[in-house]
Design an enzyme around this catalytic site. Sequence first.
Site, mmCIF file in Angstrom:
data_model
loop_
_atom_site.group_PDB
_atom_site.id
_atom_site.type_symbol
_atom_site.label_atom_id
_atom_site.label_comp_id
_atom_site.label_asym_id
_atom_site.label_seq_id
_atom_site.Cartn_x
_atom_site.Cartn_y
_atom_site.Cartn_z
ATOM 1 N N TYR A 80 22.477 -16.263 -13.417
ATOM 2 C CA TYR A 80 22.891 -16.048 -14.816
ATOM 3 C C TYR A 80 24.376 -16.372 -14.997
ATOM 4 O O TYR A 80 24.757 -17.140 -15.881
ATOM 5 C CB TYR A 80 22.602 -14.595 -15.213
ATOM 6 C CG TYR A 80 23.251 -14.188 -16.506
ATOM 7 C CD1 TYR A 80 22.689 -14.536 -17.729
ATOM 8 C CD2 TYR A 80 24.451 -13.456 -16.522
ATOM 9 C CE1 TYR A 80 23.294 -14.176 -18.925
ATOM 10 C CE2 TYR A 80 25.061 -13.086 -17.707
ATOM 11 C CZ TYR A 80 24.476 -13.453 -18.903
ATOM 12 O OH TYR A 80 25.091 -13.099 -20.081
ATOM 13 N N LYS B 32 16.402 -4.184 -25.459
ATOM 14 C CA LYS B 32 16.739 -4.789 -24.166
ATOM 15 C C LYS B 32 16.290 -3.882 -23.014
ATOM 16 O O LYS B 32 16.448 -4.219 -21.853
ATOM 17 C CB LYS B 32 18.249 -5.038 -24.068
ATOM 18 C CG LYS B 32 18.733 -6.113 -25.024
ATOM 19 C CD LYS B 32 20.235 -6.329 -24.912
ATOM 20 C CE LYS B 32 20.595 -6.980 -23.597
ATOM 21 N NZ LYS B 32 22.037 -7.307 -23.518
#
Length: 334
Positions: free
Chosen positions: A160, A199
Amino acid sequence: MIYNDINFNQKTILITGGAGFIGSNLAFYFQDNYPDAKVVVFDCFRSESTFTNGNLQSFGHYKNLIGFTGDIVCGNLINKADLALLDDYKFDYIFHQAAISDTRVYDQEIVMKTNVNSFFDLLNKAKKDDDVMIYASSAATYGSLPSPQTVGKEHPENPYGYSKYAMDQIAYRYARENPGMTIVGLKFFNVYGPREYYKARTSSMVIQLGHQILDGKAPRLFEGSDQILRDFINIDDVVQANIKACNPKQNGTYNVGTGTPRSFQDIADILQAELATDLGTEYIVNPYDGYQMHTQADITMSREYLDFDPITSLEAGIKTYIPEIKRLHGEPLD
Ligand SMILES: NC(=O)c1ccc[n+]([C@@H]2O[C@H](COP(=O)([O-])OP(=O)(O)OC[C@H]3O[C@@H](n4cnc5c(N)ncnc54)[C@H](O)[C@@H]3O)[C@@H](O)[C@H]2O)c1
Protein backbone atom coordinates in the site's frame (compact mmCIF):
# COMPACT_ATOMS: atom_id res chain seq x y z
CA MET A 1 -16.60 26.66 6.27
CA ILE A 2 -15.16 28.46 3.23
CA TYR A 3 -11.38 28.04 3.06
CA ASN A 4 -10.33 30.23 0.15
CA ASP A 5 -11.78 32.38 -2.59
CA ILE A 6 -12.27 29.64 -5.18
CA ASN A 7 -15.92 29.59 -6.16
CA PHE A 8 -16.80 25.95 -6.85
CA ASN A 9 -20.34 26.86 -7.87
CA GLN A 10 -20.99 25.99 -11.55
CA LYS A 11 -17.88 23.79 -11.49
CA THR A 12 -17.96 20.09 -12.26
CA ILE A 13 -16.18 18.05 -9.62
CA LEU A 14 -15.23 14.38 -9.66
CA ILE A 15 -14.71 12.60 -6.37
CA THR A 16 -13.38 9.09 -6.82
CA GLY A 17 -13.87 6.98 -3.73
CA GLY A 18 -16.80 9.23 -2.90
CA ALA A 19 -18.67 6.46 -1.07
CA GLY A 20 -15.75 6.08 1.33
CA PHE A 21 -14.73 8.06 4.39
CA ILE A 22 -12.82 11.05 3.05
CA GLY A 23 -14.55 11.11 -0.34
CA SER A 24 -18.07 11.28 1.11
CA ASN A 25 -17.05 14.09 3.45
CA LEU A 26 -15.76 16.00 0.43
CA ALA A 27 -19.00 15.32 -1.45
CA PHE A 28 -21.09 16.80 1.37
CA TYR A 29 -18.66 19.66 1.82
CA PHE A 30 -19.30 20.80 -1.75
CA GLN A 31 -23.02 20.14 -1.55
CA ASP A 32 -23.37 22.17 1.63
CA ASN A 33 -21.07 25.06 0.72
CA TYR A 34 -21.36 25.28 -3.07
CA PRO A 35 -24.91 24.15 -3.89
CA ASP A 36 -24.48 25.01 -7.56
CA ALA A 37 -21.45 22.79 -8.01
CA LYS A 38 -22.04 19.63 -10.02
CA VAL A 39 -20.55 16.81 -7.97
CA VAL A 40 -19.99 13.34 -9.40
CA VAL A 41 -19.03 10.41 -7.18
CA PHE A 42 -17.22 7.45 -8.74
CA ASP A 43 -16.89 4.40 -6.51
CA CYS A 44 -17.16 0.62 -6.87
CA PHE A 45 -19.08 0.43 -3.57
CA ARG A 46 -18.53 -2.58 -1.39
CA SER A 47 -19.24 -6.08 -2.57
CA GLU A 48 -19.12 -9.18 -0.41
CA SER A 49 -15.58 -9.97 -1.63
CA THR A 50 -12.80 -10.07 0.93
CA PHE A 51 -9.02 -10.13 0.78
CA THR A 52 -7.08 -13.00 2.36
CA ASN A 53 -6.74 -10.87 5.53
CA GLY A 54 -10.51 -11.20 5.94
CA ASN A 55 -11.24 -7.52 5.30
CA LEU A 56 -13.61 -6.34 2.59
CA GLN A 57 -12.03 -5.45 -0.75
CA SER A 58 -13.64 -2.01 -0.68
CA PHE A 59 -15.32 0.00 2.02
CA GLY A 60 -17.55 2.35 0.03
CA HIS A 61 -21.02 2.27 1.59
CA TYR A 62 -24.26 3.82 0.37
CA LYS A 63 -25.03 4.94 3.93
CA ASN A 64 -22.18 7.44 3.68
CA LEU A 65 -24.06 9.13 0.85
CA ILE A 66 -27.64 9.28 2.11
CA GLY A 67 -28.68 12.89 1.49
CA PHE A 68 -26.18 13.43 -1.32
CA THR A 69 -27.96 14.77 -4.39
CA GLY A 70 -25.18 14.68 -6.99
CA ASP A 71 -24.49 12.01 -9.62
CA ILE A 72 -23.26 8.57 -8.67
CA VAL A 73 -21.28 6.45 -11.09
CA CYS A 74 -20.63 2.93 -9.83
CA GLY A 75 -17.46 1.63 -11.36
CA ASN A 76 -14.17 -0.07 -10.68
CA LEU A 77 -10.87 1.76 -11.13
CA ILE A 78 -9.26 -1.26 -12.73
CA ASN A 79 -11.94 -1.53 -15.40
CA LYS A 80 -11.29 0.85 -18.29
CA ALA A 81 -14.88 0.51 -19.51
CA ASP A 82 -16.04 1.78 -16.10
CA LEU A 83 -13.63 4.71 -16.19
CA ALA A 84 -14.90 5.50 -19.70
CA LEU A 85 -18.30 6.24 -18.10
CA LEU A 86 -16.67 9.43 -16.87
CA ASP A 87 -16.07 10.58 -20.46
CA ASP A 88 -19.65 11.89 -20.43
CA TYR A 89 -18.42 14.64 -18.12
CA LYS A 90 -15.91 17.42 -18.48
CA PHE A 91 -14.52 18.06 -15.02
CA ASP A 92 -12.89 21.14 -13.54
CA TYR A 93 -11.59 19.39 -10.41
CA ILE A 94 -10.73 15.79 -9.63
CA PHE A 95 -10.36 14.64 -6.03
CA HIS A 96 -8.95 11.17 -6.41
CA GLN A 97 -9.57 9.29 -3.16
CA ALA A 98 -10.46 5.82 -4.44
CA ALA A 99 -7.92 3.20 -3.55
CA ILE A 100 -7.38 0.00 -1.71
CA SER A 101 -6.97 1.89 1.55
CA ASP A 102 -6.24 -1.15 3.73
CA THR A 103 -2.55 -1.04 4.64
CA ARG A 104 -2.56 -4.76 5.42
CA VAL A 105 -3.33 -6.04 1.94
CA TYR A 106 -0.19 -7.83 0.80
CA ASP A 107 -1.32 -8.94 -2.68
CA GLN A 108 1.01 -6.61 -4.54
CA GLU A 109 -0.57 -7.16 -7.95
CA ILE A 110 -4.07 -6.07 -6.95
CA VAL A 111 -2.78 -3.11 -4.90
CA MET A 112 -0.61 -1.85 -7.75
CA LYS A 113 -3.26 -2.40 -10.43
CA THR A 114 -5.92 -0.62 -8.40
CA ASN A 115 -3.96 2.25 -6.91
CA VAL A 116 -1.33 2.92 -9.57
CA ASN A 117 -2.55 1.90 -13.04
CA SER A 118 -5.78 3.83 -12.70
CA PHE A 119 -3.83 6.95 -11.78
CA PHE A 120 -2.44 7.15 -15.32
CA ASP A 121 -5.99 7.02 -16.70
CA LEU A 122 -7.20 9.75 -14.38
CA LEU A 123 -4.19 11.97 -15.04
CA ASN A 124 -4.82 11.63 -18.78
CA LYS A 125 -8.45 12.57 -18.22
CA ALA A 126 -7.33 15.56 -16.14
CA LYS A 127 -4.96 16.65 -18.89
CA LYS A 128 -7.61 16.32 -21.60
CA ASP A 129 -10.21 18.31 -19.62
CA ASP A 130 -7.71 20.75 -18.12
CA ASP A 131 -8.70 19.68 -14.60
CA VAL A 132 -7.05 20.38 -11.30
CA MET A 133 -5.95 17.00 -9.89
CA ILE A 134 -5.80 16.49 -6.15
CA TYR A 135 -5.02 12.92 -5.14
CA ALA A 136 -4.65 11.00 -1.90
CA SER A 137 -1.14 9.91 -1.10
CA SER A 138 -0.33 8.67 2.40
CA ALA A 139 1.93 8.86 5.42
CA ALA A 140 2.45 5.14 4.74
CA THR A 141 4.98 6.25 2.10
CA TYR A 142 7.32 6.95 5.05
CA GLY A 143 7.24 3.44 6.50
CA SER A 144 8.83 3.50 9.94
CA LEU A 145 11.28 6.32 9.30
CA PRO A 146 11.83 8.45 12.43
CA SER A 147 9.81 11.61 13.02
CA PRO A 148 9.26 14.16 11.77
CA GLN A 149 8.20 12.65 8.45
CA THR A 150 9.30 14.97 5.67
CA VAL A 151 8.32 14.98 1.99
CA GLY A 152 11.20 13.74 -0.14
CA LYS A 153 12.41 11.25 2.48
CA GLU A 154 10.12 8.26 1.99
CA HIS A 155 10.70 4.58 2.63
CA PRO A 156 7.49 2.56 2.16
CA GLU A 157 7.35 -0.78 3.90
CA ASN A 158 4.20 -2.40 2.53
CA PRO A 159 2.53 -2.69 -0.89
CA TYR A 160 0.00 0.00 0.00
CA GLY A 161 2.69 2.50 1.02
CA TYR A 162 4.67 1.64 -2.08
CA SER A 163 1.63 2.15 -4.33
CA LYS A 164 1.18 5.68 -2.97
CA TYR A 165 4.90 6.33 -3.34
CA ALA A 166 4.66 5.19 -6.98
CA MET A 167 1.71 7.57 -7.51
CA ASP A 168 3.85 10.42 -6.15
CA GLN A 169 6.64 9.65 -8.63
CA ILE A 170 4.14 9.54 -11.50
CA ALA A 171 2.64 12.84 -10.35
CA TYR A 172 6.07 14.53 -10.22
CA ARG A 173 6.91 13.40 -13.74
CA TYR A 174 3.47 14.26 -15.09
CA ALA A 175 3.64 17.74 -13.54
CA ARG A 176 7.12 18.31 -15.02
CA GLU A 177 5.93 17.25 -18.47
CA ASN A 178 2.73 19.29 -18.22
CA PRO A 179 3.76 22.49 -16.47
CA GLY A 180 0.36 24.11 -16.99
CA MET A 181 -1.42 21.49 -14.90
CA THR A 182 -2.18 21.64 -11.18
CA ILE A 183 -1.34 18.27 -9.61
CA VAL A 184 -1.11 17.99 -5.84
CA GLY A 185 -0.70 14.87 -3.70
CA LEU A 186 -1.77 14.92 -0.06
CA LYS A 187 -0.06 12.60 2.39
CA PHE A 188 -2.76 12.07 4.97
CA PHE A 189 -1.65 10.94 8.41
CA ASN A 190 -4.17 9.23 10.76
CA VAL A 191 -7.55 10.64 9.80
CA TYR A 192 -10.59 10.30 12.08
CA GLY A 193 -14.14 11.60 12.07
CA PRO A 194 -17.68 11.02 10.79
CA ARG A 195 -18.29 8.54 7.91
CA GLU A 196 -15.36 6.27 8.75
CA TYR A 197 -17.51 3.63 10.48
CA TYR A 198 -17.87 1.36 7.43
CA LYS A 199 -14.10 0.93 7.23
CA ALA A 200 -14.72 -1.53 10.05
CA ARG A 201 -11.43 -2.83 11.47
CA THR A 202 -9.51 -0.26 9.43
CA SER A 203 -11.39 2.71 10.90
CA SER A 204 -9.56 4.97 13.35
CA MET A 205 -8.94 4.01 16.95
CA VAL A 206 -11.15 6.95 17.95
CA ILE A 207 -14.34 5.22 16.89
CA GLN A 208 -13.13 1.71 17.73
CA LEU A 209 -12.17 2.65 21.30
CA GLY A 210 -15.31 4.78 21.60
CA HIS A 211 -17.45 1.73 20.86
CA GLN A 212 -15.50 -0.46 23.28
CA ILE A 213 -16.18 2.08 26.00
CA LEU A 214 -19.87 2.28 25.06
CA ASP A 215 -19.95 -1.53 25.37
CA GLY A 216 -18.97 -0.96 29.00
CA LYS A 217 -15.50 -2.43 28.44
CA ALA A 218 -12.13 -0.94 29.30
CA PRO A 219 -10.47 0.32 26.08
CA ARG A 220 -7.88 -2.22 24.84
CA LEU A 221 -4.47 -0.81 24.02
CA PHE A 222 -1.00 -2.17 23.43
CA GLU A 223 1.28 -2.03 26.45
CA GLY A 224 3.11 1.28 26.58
CA SER A 225 0.44 3.09 24.57
CA ASP A 226 1.21 6.35 26.33
CA GLN A 227 4.49 6.18 24.38
CA ILE A 228 2.99 5.18 21.01
CA LEU A 229 2.30 8.44 19.22
CA ARG A 230 0.56 9.27 15.96
CA ASP A 231 -0.31 12.44 14.12
CA PHE A 232 -4.11 12.23 14.29
CA ILE A 233 -5.88 14.63 11.97
CA ASN A 234 -9.56 15.52 12.00
CA ILE A 235 -11.59 15.04 8.82
CA ASP A 236 -12.49 18.76 8.69
CA ASP A 237 -8.81 19.64 8.42
CA VAL A 238 -8.40 17.01 5.71
CA VAL A 239 -11.22 18.66 3.76
CA GLN A 240 -9.49 22.00 4.33
CA ALA A 241 -6.27 20.57 2.85
CA ASN A 242 -8.09 19.30 -0.24
CA ILE A 243 -9.71 22.68 -0.86
CA LYS A 244 -6.51 24.63 -0.32
CA ALA A 245 -4.60 22.22 -2.55
CA CYS A 246 -6.71 23.47 -5.47
CA ASN A 247 -4.80 26.72 -5.36
CA PRO A 248 -1.21 25.72 -4.52
CA LYS A 249 1.76 28.02 -4.78
CA GLN A 250 3.56 25.04 -6.28
CA ASN A 251 2.69 21.52 -7.45
CA GLY A 252 4.01 18.75 -5.23
CA THR A 253 3.11 16.37 -2.46
CA TYR A 254 2.31 17.75 0.96
CA ASN A 255 1.87 16.31 4.43
CA VAL A 256 -1.58 16.56 5.98
CA GLY A 257 -1.25 16.16 9.72
CA THR A 258 -1.34 18.49 12.69
CA GLY A 259 2.40 18.39 13.35
CA THR A 260 1.53 17.51 16.96
CA PRO A 261 1.69 13.78 17.74
CA ARG A 262 -0.58 12.34 20.41
CA SER A 263 -0.69 8.95 22.07
CA PHE A 264 -3.28 6.20 21.78
CA GLN A 265 -3.63 6.53 25.54
CA ASP A 266 -4.65 10.17 25.03
CA ILE A 267 -7.49 9.03 22.76
CA ALA A 268 -8.76 6.53 25.32
CA ASP A 269 -8.54 9.09 28.10
CA ILE A 270 -10.28 11.86 26.15
CA LEU A 271 -13.06 9.45 25.16
CA GLN A 272 -13.56 8.35 28.76
CA ALA A 273 -13.70 11.96 29.90
CA GLU A 274 -16.27 12.80 27.20
CA LEU A 275 -18.33 9.69 27.87
CA ALA A 276 -18.06 10.15 31.65
CA THR A 277 -16.70 6.64 32.24
CA ASP A 278 -13.89 5.36 34.44
CA LEU A 279 -13.23 1.91 33.03
CA GLY A 280 -9.44 1.97 33.19
CA THR A 281 -7.43 0.48 30.32
CA GLU A 282 -6.80 -3.13 29.35
CA TYR A 283 -3.26 -3.56 28.08
CA ILE A 284 -2.33 -6.29 25.62
CA VAL A 285 1.04 -7.36 24.22
CA ASN A 286 1.90 -5.68 20.92
CA PRO A 287 2.33 -8.59 18.49
CA TYR A 288 3.98 -6.55 15.73
CA ASP A 289 7.74 -6.44 15.11
CA GLY A 290 9.04 -3.09 13.90
CA TYR A 291 5.84 -1.31 14.92
CA GLN A 292 5.86 2.41 14.15
CA MET A 293 6.12 4.13 17.56
CA HIS A 294 5.95 7.77 16.50
CA THR A 295 4.62 9.76 13.58
CA GLN A 296 4.67 13.51 13.27
CA ALA A 297 4.01 15.29 10.01
CA ASP A 298 6.43 18.03 9.07
CA ILE A 299 3.87 20.52 7.74
CA THR A 300 6.24 23.41 7.07
CA MET A 301 5.82 23.08 3.29
CA SER A 302 2.06 22.45 3.55
CA ARG A 303 1.70 25.71 5.47
CA GLU A 304 3.90 27.60 3.05
CA TYR A 305 2.68 26.27 -0.30
CA LEU A 306 -0.93 25.36 0.45
CA ASP A 307 -1.68 27.78 3.27
CA PHE A 308 -2.76 24.68 5.19
CA ASP A 309 -3.52 25.43 8.82
CA PRO A 310 -4.92 22.53 10.89
CA ILE A 311 -7.26 23.96 13.47
CA THR A 312 -8.92 21.04 15.26
CA SER A 313 -7.24 19.69 18.39
CA LEU A 314 -7.70 16.02 19.29
CA GLU A 315 -9.85 17.11 22.26
CA ALA A 316 -12.11 19.30 20.11
CA GLY A 317 -12.30 16.74 17.28
CA ILE A 318 -13.35 13.93 19.62
CA LYS A 319 -15.84 16.15 21.45
CA THR A 320 -17.73 17.03 18.28
CA TYR A 321 -17.53 13.41 17.08
CA ILE A 322 -19.12 11.91 20.22
CA PRO A 323 -22.79 12.15 19.11
CA GLU A 324 -21.94 10.30 15.88
CA ILE A 325 -19.93 7.67 17.76
CA LYS A 326 -22.98 7.14 19.99
CA ARG A 327 -25.39 7.03 17.03
CA LEU A 328 -23.35 4.32 15.31
CA HIS A 329 -22.87 2.20 18.41
CA GLY A 330 -24.31 -1.22 17.63
CA GLU A 331 -25.23 -0.23 14.07
CA PRO A 332 -24.74 -3.23 11.74
CA LEU A 333 -21.69 -2.95 9.50
CA ASP A 334 -23.36 -4.51 6.46
N1 LIG B 1 -8.20 7.57 6.31
C1 LIG B 1 -6.89 7.70 6.49
O1 LIG B 1 -6.41 7.77 7.64
C2 LIG B 1 -5.97 7.79 5.30
C3 LIG B 1 -4.60 7.98 5.55
C4 LIG B 1 -3.73 8.06 4.47
C5 LIG B 1 -4.22 7.98 3.18
N2 LIG B 1 -5.54 7.77 2.96
C6 LIG B 1 -6.01 7.66 1.56
O2 LIG B 1 -7.09 8.53 1.38
C7 LIG B 1 -8.01 7.97 0.45
C8 LIG B 1 -9.38 7.88 1.08
O3 LIG B 1 -9.26 7.05 2.23
P1 LIG B 1 -10.51 6.66 3.11
O4 LIG B 1 -10.05 6.62 4.52
O5 LIG B 1 -11.67 7.50 2.74
O6 LIG B 1 -10.72 5.15 2.65
P2 LIG B 1 -12.04 4.40 2.20
O7 LIG B 1 -11.64 2.98 2.05
O8 LIG B 1 -13.17 4.73 3.10
O9 LIG B 1 -12.35 5.04 0.77
C9 LIG B 1 -11.82 4.54 -0.42
C10 LIG B 1 -12.96 4.38 -1.38
O10 LIG B 1 -12.41 3.87 -2.61
C11 LIG B 1 -13.32 2.91 -3.11
N3 LIG B 1 -12.59 1.96 -3.92
C12 LIG B 1 -11.69 1.03 -3.49
N4 LIG B 1 -11.26 0.31 -4.54
C13 LIG B 1 -11.90 0.79 -5.64
C14 LIG B 1 -11.87 0.45 -7.00
N5 LIG B 1 -11.11 -0.56 -7.44
N6 LIG B 1 -12.65 1.14 -7.86
C15 LIG B 1 -13.44 2.15 -7.41
N7 LIG B 1 -13.51 2.52 -6.13
C16 LIG B 1 -12.73 1.85 -5.24
C17 LIG B 1 -13.93 2.24 -1.88
O11 LIG B 1 -15.18 1.64 -2.19
C18 LIG B 1 -14.03 3.40 -0.92
O12 LIG B 1 -15.29 4.01 -0.99
C19 LIG B 1 -7.44 6.62 0.03
O13 LIG B 1 -6.75 6.78 -1.17
C20 LIG B 1 -6.51 6.28 1.17
O14 LIG B 1 -5.46 5.43 0.74
C21 LIG B 1 -6.42 7.68 3.99
